[in-house]
Design an enzyme around this catalytic site. Structure first.
Site, PDB file in Angstrom:
ATOM      1  N   ARG A  56      10.897  -0.581  10.989  1.00  0.00           N
ATOM      2  CA  ARG A  56       9.761  -0.142  11.810  1.00  0.00           C
ATOM      3  C   ARG A  56       9.663  -1.007  13.054  1.00  0.00           C
ATOM      4  O   ARG A  56       9.770  -2.227  12.967  1.00  0.00           O
ATOM      5  CB  ARG A  56       8.471  -0.269  10.997  1.00  0.00           C
ATOM      6  CG  ARG A  56       8.142   0.960  10.217  1.00  0.00           C
ATOM      7  CD  ARG A  56       6.975   0.754   9.300  1.00  0.00           C
ATOM      8  NE  ARG A  56       5.777   0.230   9.947  1.00  0.00           N
ATOM      9  CZ  ARG A  56       4.594   0.149   9.358  1.00  0.00           C
ATOM     10  NH1 ARG A  56       4.460   0.572   8.106  1.00  0.00           N
ATOM     11  NH2 ARG A  56       3.554  -0.340   9.986  1.00  0.00           N
ATOM     12  N   LYS A  87       0.830  -1.224   0.000  1.00  0.00           N
ATOM     13  CA  LYS A  87       0.000   0.000   0.000  1.00  0.00           C
ATOM     14  C   LYS A  87       0.857   1.263   0.000  1.00  0.00           C
ATOM     15  O   LYS A  87       0.652   2.157  -0.805  1.00  0.00           O
ATOM     16  CB  LYS A  87      -0.895   0.069   1.245  1.00  0.00           C
ATOM     17  CG  LYS A  87      -1.936  -0.987   1.360  1.00  0.00           C
ATOM     18  CD  LYS A  87      -2.850  -0.721   2.550  1.00  0.00           C
ATOM     19  CE  LYS A  87      -2.139  -0.646   3.878  1.00  0.00           C
ATOM     20  NZ  LYS A  87      -1.551  -1.894   4.354  1.00  0.00           N
ATOM     21  N   ARG A  93      11.738  -5.233   5.007  1.00  0.00           N
ATOM     22  CA  ARG A  93      11.320  -3.847   4.795  1.00  0.00           C
ATOM     23  C   ARG A  93      12.186  -2.873   5.588  1.00  0.00           C
ATOM     24  O   ARG A  93      12.475  -3.086   6.757  1.00  0.00           O
ATOM     25  CB  ARG A  93       9.852  -3.692   5.206  1.00  0.00           C
ATOM     26  CG  ARG A  93       9.374  -2.259   5.216  1.00  0.00           C
ATOM     27  CD  ARG A  93       7.911  -2.148   5.001  1.00  0.00           C
ATOM     28  NE  ARG A  93       7.119  -2.534   6.147  1.00  0.00           N
ATOM     29  CZ  ARG A  93       5.790  -2.558   6.135  1.00  0.00           C
ATOM     30  NH1 ARG A  93       5.135  -2.242   5.027  1.00  0.00           N
ATOM     31  NH2 ARG A  93       5.121  -2.917   7.197  1.00  0.00           N
ATOM     32  N   ARG A 135      -0.962  -7.563  13.774  1.00  0.00           N
ATOM     33  CA  ARG A 135      -1.497  -6.631  12.769  1.00  0.00           C
ATOM     34  C   ARG A 135      -2.302  -7.379  11.708  1.00  0.00           C
ATOM     35  O   ARG A 135      -3.312  -6.896  11.208  1.00  0.00           O
ATOM     36  CB  ARG A 135      -0.344  -5.845  12.129  1.00  0.00           C
ATOM     37  CG  ARG A 135       0.211  -4.789  13.083  1.00  0.00           C
ATOM     38  CD  ARG A 135       1.568  -4.264  12.658  1.00  0.00           C
ATOM     39  NE  ARG A 135       1.595  -3.728  11.325  1.00  0.00           N
ATOM     40  CZ  ARG A 135       2.687  -3.698  10.554  1.00  0.00           C
ATOM     41  NH1 ARG A 135       3.824  -4.163  11.012  1.00  0.00           N
ATOM     42  NH2 ARG A 135       2.625  -3.200   9.345  1.00  0.00           N
ATOM     43  N   ARG A 140      -9.745   1.856   8.149  1.00  0.00           N
ATOM     44  CA  ARG A 140      -9.326   0.522   8.568  1.00  0.00           C
ATOM     45  C   ARG A 140     -10.471  -0.247   9.217  1.00  0.00           C
ATOM     46  O   ARG A 140     -10.288  -1.367   9.664  1.00  0.00           O
ATOM     47  CB  ARG A 140      -8.166   0.625   9.535  1.00  0.00           C
ATOM     48  CG  ARG A 140      -6.816   0.568   8.819  1.00  0.00           C
ATOM     49  CD  ARG A 140      -5.712   0.609   9.848  1.00  0.00           C
ATOM     50  NE  ARG A 140      -4.581  -0.177   9.479  1.00  0.00           N
ATOM     51  CZ  ARG A 140      -3.446   0.345   9.000  1.00  0.00           C
ATOM     52  NH1 ARG A 140      -3.341   1.622   8.764  1.00  0.00           N
ATOM     53  NH2 ARG A 140      -2.423  -0.432   8.723  1.00  0.00           N
TER      54      ARG A 140
END
Ligand code: AMP
Length: 207
Positions: free
Chosen positions: A150, A14, A117, A161, A84
């Site tokens: 992160r 995203k 990531r 999550r 969300r």
């Protein structure tokens, strides 16, 4: 006015694709995750309220998110990270949404993507050490600062999550399908190929 929303599970791309589309179309990008992380870093009142939720991989309460979100909304926008849940989607309906891009990916690839990531702490660009690495080892191509991981990309938090996504956010796919504004894409291909598909699909609906 063009109002585009990106939805999809953590690691589906995203942030990456919303940013690329924003640059190509010249429409402002609003990333709720980036805005909330910035509030946390600056230790603002809202940031202090949000911090624990982010660390645990839970959604920040709607009232806090709404305050942050509504103060950042331009006339035309590309949204990453909002809505969300159905409550947030109903809030957003008041501003009108033209297009919703739903990104999906094989669950096995999600874990690999998130583990690799890295983000630029300054410009918030997202890199992947395997499929989208920076030119120089873990340094942002644009800002030349060291990339970071992160905090909520730790495996246990990622699982939480994903659980939250399944429970709260996935239902939005049907919500928007019924409104007939949904573009659905798998992001298993290269970033460039997926970006081109998104761009073509969005242009065919806006031109
Ligand atoms: P993201 O960068 O989009 O993956 O968001 C990171 C975290 O920020 C999420 O796990 C939530 O804790 C929080 N967050 C971002 N957007 C929202 C939202 N629309 N509602 C509630 N919490 C959010």
């Amino acid at each position: 006015m063009i109002k585009i929303v990106f939805i999809g599970p953590p690691g589906s791309g995203k942030g990456t694709h919303a940013r690329m589309l924003s640059l190509d179309m010249g429409i402002p990008l609003v990333s709720l995750g980036d805005i909330i992380r910035d509030e946390v870093e600056r230790k603002t009142k809202l940031g202090k309220k949000a911090e624990g939720y982010i660390k645990r991989g839970e959604l920040v309460p709607d009232t806090t998110v709404a305050k942050i979100f509504l103060s950042h909304l331009p006339d035309s926008f590309i949204l990453d990270g909002f809505p969300r849940n159905v409550y947030q989607a109903e809030t957003l309906d008041k501003f009108g949404v033209n297009i919703v891009v739903h990104l999906s990916i094989e669950p096995e690839s999600l874990i690999q993507r998130i583990a690799n990531r890295r983000i630029c702490p300054k410009c918030k660009r997202v890199y992947n050490l395997v499929c989208n690495p920076p030119g120089e080892d873990e340094i942002c191509d644009v800002c030349k600062v060291k990339l970071i991981t992160r905090e909520d990309d730790e495996e246990e938090v990622v699982r939480k999550r994903m659980e939250v996504y399944k429970k709260e956010t996935e239902t939005l796919v049907n919500y928007y399908r019924k409104k007939d504004i949904l573009i659905e894409l798998d992001t298993g291909d290269s970033i460039e190929k997926v970006h081109k598909r998104i761009l073509d699909a969005v242009r065919s609906r806006t031109e």
